[in-house]
Scaffold this active site. Sequence first.
Site, mmCIF file in Angstrom:
data_model
loop_
_atom_site.group_PDB
_atom_site.id
_atom_site.type_symbol
_atom_site.label_atom_id
_atom_site.label_comp_id
_atom_site.label_asym_id
_atom_site.label_seq_id
_atom_site.Cartn_x
_atom_site.Cartn_y
_atom_site.Cartn_z
ATOM 1 N N SER A 18 0.857 -1.184 0.000
ATOM 2 C CA SER A 18 0.000 0.000 0.000
ATOM 3 C C SER A 18 0.893 1.235 0.000
ATOM 4 O O SER A 18 1.694 1.400 -0.908
ATOM 5 C CB SER A 18 -0.946 -0.019 1.205
ATOM 6 O OG SER A 18 -1.883 1.036 1.139
ATOM 7 N N HIS A 45 -2.641 -1.012 -3.469
ATOM 8 C CA HIS A 45 -3.802 -0.141 -3.318
ATOM 9 C C HIS A 45 -3.648 1.078 -4.215
ATOM 10 O O HIS A 45 -2.592 1.715 -4.238
ATOM 11 C CB HIS A 45 -3.944 0.309 -1.866
ATOM 12 C CG HIS A 45 -4.257 -0.805 -0.926
ATOM 13 N ND1 HIS A 45 -3.997 -0.729 0.425
ATOM 14 C CD2 HIS A 45 -4.813 -2.026 -1.130
ATOM 15 C CE1 HIS A 45 -4.392 -1.850 1.005
ATOM 16 N NE2 HIS A 45 -4.878 -2.657 0.079
ATOM 17 N N ASP A 137 -4.677 -4.381 5.788
ATOM 18 C CA ASP A 137 -5.047 -5.278 4.695
ATOM 19 C C ASP A 137 -3.914 -6.273 4.464
ATOM 20 O O ASP A 137 -2.740 -5.919 4.490
ATOM 21 C CB ASP A 137 -5.307 -4.468 3.422
ATOM 22 C CG ASP A 137 -5.967 -5.310 2.336
ATOM 23 O OD1 ASP A 137 -6.570 -6.345 2.660
ATOM 24 O OD2 ASP A 137 -5.894 -4.902 1.157
#
Length: 348
Positions: A18, A45, A137
């Site tokens: 991310s 992401h 995540d």
Amino acid sequence: MAEAHESYGHDIVLIGASAGGVEALQTLIGRLPADLPAAVFVVLHMPAQRPSYLAQIFSRTAKLRVKEAYDREPIQKGSVYLAIPDHHLLVDRSYVRVVRGPKENLHRPAIDTLFRSAARSFGPRCIGVVLTGARDDGTVGMMAIKSRGGIALIQDPADALYPSMPLSVLQNVQVDYQVPLEELPSLIGRLALTKAKQEGEFPVSDALNTEANLVEQEMGSKEMISSVQKLGSVSTLTCPECHGALWEIHDPNVLRFRCHVGHAYSAESLVSGQDSSLELALWSALRALEEKLLLAQRAIRRAKDKNFENAAALLQERAAEAERQADIIRQVLLNDREPLAETNLAPE
């Protein structure tokens, strides 16, 4: 990648990143060996509405073929498949899936969805890798990989630009390797050559199978609702995305939730989603109060023009109260809160 009754190496490599991820992935992908006997799948992401140039960026230094994934293309060793904006990247036994299923942890693509699908399809053959990133995540997905006999790797949080994601995995999963980014390419190369455990030793749980199916959305509404109900118990909370009821998942390790549409949240991402919903509601309230103030001011002028002094005074009190309430809400919205770091975008 045809299925056969034979021994396999660790030939399915799954990477999630991310915030700070573009630089980390460029280093990792660029240094993977040209003869890597594995297929590599990557989720970073990214915003839904902006084009991705990651394939071009990573291809400059990569020894492997790097490409954006497309739905139902065959899996080939020696290839790096990149998730595309606003779509989940999944893997089946012999091909790639690219779907617009419900967001997980406020993301699409999400790391958990990739890891979970690979764990279901390939079990012990999986190597999961979590790099730099905010929030958590990848943690639940890594649990799925471990439950199916796969290997868990993380970038050392002390080495990560944003340590939250690898740290969350470290705190919740029995990690096999915790190393600096510079050491990951050679480690992955060595692990890919090692023999994987027998898949039959690690059966797919009903919960793992159900959650993987929810992302693909290839079921009717009744089956969707029934599937979510089997996973947990209805809570008093609501989904920030669709405002439906949330079910608390029966997971002894991590507090997490799903709605019957399929949106999924860790506790941390749910709080973040609620923060966004609250902010939207506050801006709406501020707008309504300012419109009330403007309307009151116009009404006051009309009342004074007609010498309705009592009515003008009453309207003045209401306008002052609306202004006071608007000022309070504005201060709440504009207070100094440290913004949560999100994805590091590839340059256009």
